[in-house]
Design a protein around this motif. Structure first.
Motif, PDB file in Angstrom:
ATOM      1  N   THR A  24       1.070  -4.669  -6.364  1.00 24.47           N
ATOM      2  CA  THR A  24      -0.212  -3.991  -6.204  1.00 24.47           C
ATOM      3  C   THR A  24      -0.222  -2.674  -6.976  1.00 24.47           C
ATOM      4  O   THR A  24      -1.185  -2.356  -7.684  1.00 24.47           O
ATOM      5  N   VAL A  25       0.847  -1.916  -6.868  1.00 24.74           N
ATOM      6  CA  VAL A  25       0.944  -0.640  -7.585  1.00 24.74           C
ATOM      7  C   VAL A  25       0.955  -0.872  -9.095  1.00 24.74           C
ATOM      8  O   VAL A  25       0.263  -0.173  -9.841  1.00 24.74           O
ATOM      9  N   ILE A  26       1.705  -1.851  -9.538  1.00 25.61           N
ATOM     10  CA  ILE A  26       1.772  -2.149 -10.972  1.00 25.61           C
ATOM     11  C   ILE A  26       0.404  -2.550 -11.497  1.00 25.61           C
ATOM     12  O   ILE A  26      -0.014  -2.105 -12.576  1.00 25.61           O
ATOM     13  N   ALA A  27      -0.311  -3.362 -10.759  1.00 25.87           N
ATOM     14  CA  ALA A  27      -1.655  -3.774 -11.188  1.00 25.87           C
ATOM     15  C   ALA A  27      -2.601  -2.577 -11.264  1.00 25.87           C
ATOM     16  O   ALA A  27      -3.386  -2.460 -12.211  1.00 25.87           O
ATOM     17  N   ALA A  28      -2.519  -1.685 -10.292  1.00 23.78           N
ATOM     18  CA  ALA A  28      -3.369  -0.493 -10.303  1.00 23.78           C
ATOM     19  C   ALA A  28      -3.036   0.409 -11.484  1.00 23.78           C
ATOM     20  O   ALA A  28      -3.931   0.925 -12.168  1.00 23.78           O
ATOM     21  N   LEU A  29      -1.743   0.594 -11.766  1.00 22.36           N
ATOM     22  CA  LEU A  29      -1.325   1.414 -12.903  1.00 22.36           C
ATOM     23  C   LEU A  29      -1.756   0.785 -14.229  1.00 22.36           C
ATOM     24  O   LEU A  29      -2.164   1.484 -15.160  1.00 22.36           O
ATOM     25  N   HIS A  30      -1.670  -0.521 -14.310  1.00 24.33           N
ATOM     26  CA  HIS A  30      -2.098  -1.222 -15.522  1.00 24.33           C
ATOM     27  C   HIS A  30      -3.595  -1.011 -15.764  1.00 24.33           C
ATOM     28  O   HIS A  30      -4.016  -0.718 -16.888  1.00 24.33           O
ATOM     29  N   THR A  31      -4.380  -1.130 -14.721  1.00 21.34           N
ATOM     30  CA  THR A  31      -5.824  -0.939 -14.836  1.00 21.34           C
ATOM     31  C   THR A  31      -6.151   0.487 -15.248  1.00 21.34           C
ATOM     32  O   THR A  31      -6.984   0.719 -16.135  1.00 21.34           O
ATOM     33  N   GLU A  32      -5.483   1.451 -14.635  1.00 19.18           N
ATOM     34  CA  GLU A  32      -5.707   2.854 -14.969  1.00 19.18           C
ATOM     35  C   GLU A  32      -5.286   3.138 -16.411  1.00 19.18           C
ATOM     36  O   GLU A  32      -5.988   3.843 -17.151  1.00 19.18           O
ATOM     37  N   ASN A  33      -4.160   2.585 -16.831  1.00 21.29           N
ATOM     38  CA  ASN A  33      -3.681   2.774 -18.195  1.00 21.29           C
ATOM     39  C   ASN A  33      -4.677   2.205 -19.200  1.00 21.29           C
ATOM     40  O   ASN A  33      -4.968   2.834 -20.228  1.00 21.29           O
ATOM     41  N   ALA A  34      -5.205   1.031 -18.931  1.00 17.31           N
ATOM     42  CA  ALA A  34      -6.181   0.413 -19.833  1.00 17.31           C
ATOM     43  C   ALA A  34      -7.439   1.277 -19.934  1.00 17.31           C
ATOM     44  O   ALA A  34      -7.984   1.467 -21.029  1.00 17.31           O
ATOM     45  N   ALA A  35      -7.885   1.821 -18.807  1.00 19.62           N
ATOM     46  CA  ALA A  35      -9.072   2.682 -18.819  1.00 19.62           C
ATOM     47  C   ALA A  35      -8.807   3.964 -19.601  1.00 19.62           C
ATOM     48  O   ALA A  35      -9.668   4.418 -20.378  1.00 19.62           O
TER      49      ALA A  35
END
Length: 56
Positions: A24-35
């Motif tokens: 869950t944390v990795i997915a959230a960080l990935h989304t934030e990084n992409a943004a």
């Protein structure tokens, strides 16, 4: 034997919960990084010094 099986099951469940939390944390960080990457692409490029006392 049942006690060991129960202990093993509880440990597996604990590890699965930790894995789910990490995913869950990795997915959230990935989304934030992409943004943030998209925001950087859309903004004008500029150089920002790391230290204020650097000569320019």
């Amino acid at each position: 034997m049942r006690g060991r099986l129960r202990t093993s099951h509880l440990e597996r469940r604990k590890l699965q919960d930790q894995l789910d939390a990490a995913a869950t944390v990795i997915a959230a960080l990935h989304t934030e990084n992409a943004a943030l990457r998209q925001q950087a692409v859309n903004s004008s490029a500029r150089i920002v010094p790391l230290f204020s006392d650097c000569p320019t």
